[in-house]
Design an enzyme around this catalytic site. Structure first.
Site, PDB file in Angstrom:
ATOM      1  N   GLU A  36       0.888  -1.123  -0.013  1.00 53.19           N
ATOM      2  CA  GLU A  36      -0.250  -0.064  -0.077  1.00 53.19           C
ATOM      3  C   GLU A  36       0.937   1.357  -0.063  1.00 53.19           C
ATOM      4  OE1 GLU A  36      -3.571   1.803   2.595  1.00 53.19           O
ATOM      5  OE2 GLU A  36      -2.666  -0.268   3.147  1.00 53.19           O
ATOM      6  N   ARG A 279       5.014 -13.034   9.685  1.00 55.98           N
ATOM      7  CA  ARG A 279       5.734 -11.794   9.600  1.00 55.98           C
ATOM      8  C   ARG A 279       7.096 -11.805   9.955  1.00 55.98           C
ATOM      9  NH1 ARG A 279       3.359  -6.418   9.388  1.00 55.98           N
ATOM     10  NH2 ARG A 279       1.310  -6.780   8.427  1.00 55.98           N
ATOM     11  N   LYS A 289       4.534   0.548  10.013  1.00 57.67           N
ATOM     12  CA  LYS A 289       4.454   1.969   9.160  1.00 57.67           C
ATOM     13  C   LYS A 289       3.933   3.276  10.072  1.00 57.67           C
ATOM     14  CE  LYS A 289       3.263   0.298   4.971  1.00 57.67           C
ATOM     15  NZ  LYS A 289       2.414   0.332   3.918  1.00 57.67           N
TER      16      LYS A 289
HETATM   17  P1  ATP Z   1       2.521  -2.144   8.200  1.00 57.22           P
HETATM   18  O1  ATP Z   1       1.958  -3.133   9.051  1.00 57.22           O
HETATM   19  O2  ATP Z   1       4.075  -2.118   8.623  1.00 57.22           O
HETATM   20  O3  ATP Z   1       1.917  -0.771   8.034  1.00 57.22           O
HETATM   21  P2  ATP Z   1       1.457  -3.528   5.994  1.00 57.22           P
HETATM   22  O4  ATP Z   1       1.317  -4.924   6.095  1.00 57.22           O
HETATM   23  O5  ATP Z   1       0.144  -2.360   6.195  1.00 57.22           O
HETATM   24  O6  ATP Z   1       3.013  -3.006   6.901  1.00 57.22           O
HETATM   25  P3  ATP Z   1       1.589  -3.225   3.175  1.00 57.22           P
HETATM   26  O7  ATP Z   1       2.132  -2.062   2.258  1.00 57.22           O
HETATM   27  O8  ATP Z   1       0.239  -3.663   2.901  1.00 57.22           O
HETATM   28  O9  ATP Z   1       2.044  -2.846   4.667  1.00 57.22           O
HETATM   29  O10 ATP Z   1       2.484  -4.741   2.922  1.00 57.22           O
HETATM   30  C1  ATP Z   1       2.926  -4.926   1.776  1.00 57.22           C
HETATM   31  C2  ATP Z   1       3.243  -6.438   1.880  1.00 57.22           C
HETATM   32  O11 ATP Z   1       4.532  -6.781   2.628  1.00 57.22           O
HETATM   33  C3  ATP Z   1       1.878  -7.332   2.400  1.00 57.22           C
HETATM   34  O12 ATP Z   1       2.059  -8.296   1.580  1.00 57.22           O
HETATM   35  C4  ATP Z   1       2.426  -7.642   3.777  1.00 57.22           C
HETATM   36  O13 ATP Z   1       1.935  -8.705   4.304  1.00 57.22           O
HETATM   37  C5  ATP Z   1       4.085  -7.770   3.527  1.00 57.22           C
HETATM   38  N1  ATP Z   1       4.469  -7.360   5.066  1.00 57.22           N
HETATM   39  C6  ATP Z   1       4.346  -6.217   5.601  1.00 57.22           C
HETATM   40  N2  ATP Z   1       5.272  -6.296   6.825  1.00 57.22           N
HETATM   41  C7  ATP Z   1       5.856  -7.459   6.715  1.00 57.22           C
HETATM   42  C8  ATP Z   1       6.607  -8.328   7.609  1.00 57.22           C
HETATM   43  N3  ATP Z   1       6.912  -7.798   8.880  1.00 57.22           N
HETATM   44  N4  ATP Z   1       7.054  -9.433   7.448  1.00 57.22           N
HETATM   45  C9  ATP Z   1       6.770  -9.968   6.233  1.00 57.22           C
HETATM   46  N5  ATP Z   1       5.828  -9.426   5.381  1.00 57.22           N
HETATM   47  C10 ATP Z   1       5.294  -8.101   5.659  1.00 57.22           C
HETATM   48 MG    MG Z   2      -1.288  -3.295   4.892  1.00 59.21          MG
END
Ligand code: ATP
Ligand code: MG
Length: 577
Positions: A36, A279, A289
């Site tokens: 995102e 994760r 984030k």
């Molecule tokens: P955050 O929780 O830090 O805001 P998010 O999951 O909302 O991160 P996205 O931009 O939606 O951020 O993530 C893009 C991809 O990265 C998604 O498929 C998500 O599952 C993966 N991702 C995010 N954080 C991790 C992590 N700590 N380990 C593995 N994959 C991750």
């Molecule tokens: Mg997300």
């Protein structure tokens, strides 16, 4: 690594291997990384990037970069650009660059199909009412009073939602599944909501936006994704992912993807399989984030690419090689068990990569003058040093040597503690690559601090002389005072000083755990060959650590180096490990 060994700590690789063996999807593999664009990528995202792009690369498949831009209010073009740069820096390139917003018309047509099939309805309940009707984990929900609207009425209302006739929040489009389902995600979840907000890609074309669960599965299917890899919190959403795709049945309804073909976008409709993995978490680090955004917004760090940040742009600026990050996640493996990896494991990967890749140089960061009294004032010599102790292909370089040198202040002790093997009054030490010097005198300033040490150089111990092999306990490095160049050196350390800064059970927040010593700026002296260092080039300052020329601030004539990592793990020592 053999296939079996690699698959043993990456269960997803094993699934792909098995499915290919069974010729599922004709043996084809398609993955995607779907960020995102509402912030910068961090180390956790790198796990997902390495996994998705790595699987595609390993199996000769494709991997798309898809911006999940269905939430217009929070998104920004700055983030889009940084994400692209970070993915490439990490060493990957996408097959296609897509946006969920490329599919807005497809989502809309799919929603009309659901309505026509009696699988979706327009609901007038407010957000609060929807919550009330939803039930709880132990109680079933209740049907919305709008659930039985006719197909005609639903189609008409949905068209008018798109046309902007209703206010934000006045109506939603909901799936008609089962308000008594044990899985709350299946209790008539919202598919669309009204948001009169301009979108970075589509401007004012739309005022209804699809929900994540609905948009994600369709995006995967139209891109021909075979394995949709996501983190564990989506496990309970998988039934909805599968439900949407089963109801819409894209493979049998090519007319639904016609808008893409009209727009010149390739499609290759598939029935993707969602697979969840844990994760990646790291100790001494926050990785959401939201919190990273707060650190930036509140000026607790110098920006998203502050070298102390766990963002990919921060790690890059800190000097972490992309290969070290890839290697780190490879070794961490991919499982369904949540765990936290030690920061020192990441630093170990960084040291390993830099030990092989970084040329050696001399630098003195806390200078003390050393005068070699038995050399003439104008003594000048050029010594040759290997650039790498273990790799001859790095070649050699010239280093100027003269009568006055800088050495590290901590390499001299006027009143030595027990076990101190470097320079002391009356004692001897080896000057790296020169020979043995003996301290004969100590100069002090008005306040009694040592301002210079005087030594004599034993000519018999110089290179090629009979005493060259004579042993003394300590060897120290130096730079020629007359030739050295001044530099700003930023000594970075961990941003937080507790193992789990996210833990707020004691009423403290991550902000209470910022390490006050996470950055110290010093003026140091570097050997002259570093005058030409390119921004982002990595070096080892012998005995001090690995450093990188800052990619923003370093320039020839104004050198700025960041400490990437020390040579040894001082945190483990402090913790008594
Ligand atoms: P955050 O929780 O830090 O805001 P998010 O999951 O909302 O991160 P996205 O931009 O939606 O951020 O993530 C893009 C991809 O990265 C998604 O498929 C998500 O599952 C993966 N991702 C995010 N954080 C991790 C992590 N700590 N380990 C593995 N994959 C991750
Ligand atoms: Mg997300």
């Amino acid at each position: 690594m053999t296939d079996a060994a690699a698959a043993s700590h990456n269960f997803i690789r094993q699934i792909v291997l098995d499915e290919r063996a069974a010729n599922k999807h004709g043996g084809r593999v398609g993955t995607r990384f779907p960020p995102e664009p509402n912030g910068y990528l961090h180390l956790g995202h790198a796990k997902s990037i390495c996994l998705n792009f790595g699987i595609a690369r390993e199996f000769g498949g494709t991997c798309n970069l898809r911006f999940d831009d269905t939430n217009p209010a929070k998104e920004d073009i700055e983030y889009v650009e940084s994400i692209k740069a970070d993915v490439q820096w990490l060493g990957f390139d996408w097959t296609e660059l897509r946006h969920a917003s490329d599919y807005f018309e497809v989502f809309y047509r799919c929603a009309e199909k659901l309505i026509r099939d009696g699988k979706a309805f327009v609901c007038d309940l407010s957000a609060d009412q929807v919550r009330e009707y939803r039930g709880t984990l132990t109680e079933p929900g209740r049907n919305s009073p709008f659930r039985e609207r006719s197909v005609e009425e639903n189609l008409d209302l949905f068209g008018r939602m798109r046309a902007g006739e209703f206010a934000d929040g006045a109506k939603t489009l909901r799936a008609k599944i089962d308000m008594a389902s044990g899985n709350i995600n299946l209790r008539d979840p919202a598919l669309y909501r009204i948001r009169k907000v301009p979108h970075q890609n589509t401007g004012n074309a739309w005022c209804i936006y699809p929900m994540y669960d609905y948009a994600h599965c369709i995006s995967d299917a139209v891109e021909g994704i075979t394995h949709s890899l996501c983190t564990l919190e989506f496990e309970d959403h998988r039934p909805l992912y599968d439900w949407c795709l089963a109801q819409i049945d894209l493979p049998d309804h090519p007319e639904l993807v016609q808008p893409l073909i009209d727009a010149g976008l390739k499609t290759n409709v598939s029935t993707p399989r969602q697979i969840e993995f844990a994760r990646g978490n790291l100790d001494y680090t926050v990785m959401s984030k939201r919190k990273l955004m707060e650190l930036v917004r509140d000026g607790l760090v110098a920006g998203w690419d502050d070298p102390r940040m766990p963002t990919l742009s921060g790690l890059r600026r800190r000097g972490f090689p992309p290969a070290a990050i890839r290697n780190f996640w490879e070794r961490a493996g991919v499982t369904k068990q949540n765990s936290t990896i030690e920061f020192s494991v990441l630093e170990g990967c960084v040291r390993e990569a830099l030990d092989a890749a970084a040329p050696r140089r001399f630098a003195v960061l806390d200078p003390l003058k050393l005068v070699i009294a038995n050399l003439p004032d104008d003594h000048a010599e050029t010594l040759t040093f290997p650039n790498h102790p273990k790799n001859e292909t790095f070649g050699t370089r010239s280093v100027a040597f003269s009568r006055e040198l800088w050495i590290e202040r901590e390499d001299f002790m006027e009143t030595p503690v027990k076990g101190f093997h470097r320079l002391v009054p009356g004692g001897e030490v080896r000057l790296r690559g020169v020979g043995i010097v003996k301290c004969t005198d100590v100069e002090k300033d008005a306040s009694g601090n040592v301002s210079a040490v005087h030594c004599t150089l034993d000519a018999e111990t110089r290179h090629g002389m009979p005493g060259a092999e004579r042993k003394v306990k300590g060897t120290i490095h130096w730079v020629s005072a007359r030739h050295a160049i001044a530099a700003e050196v930023r000594l970075y350390d961990r941003l937080f000083n507790v193992v789990n800064p996210d833990d707020d059970s004691d009423g403290k927040t991550y902000r209470d755990h910022l390490n006050p010593d996470s950055m110290r700026i010093v003026r140091g002296w570097l050997e002259a060959s570093l005058a030409d260092a390119a921004p982002e080039s990595a070096v080892q300052f012998e005995r001090l650590g690995f450093f990188v020329a800052d990619r923003r601030d370093h320039a020839s004539g104004k050198p700025v180096f960041n400490r990437t990592v020390t040579l040894r793990d001082s945190w483990a020592q402090a913790a008594g490990k």
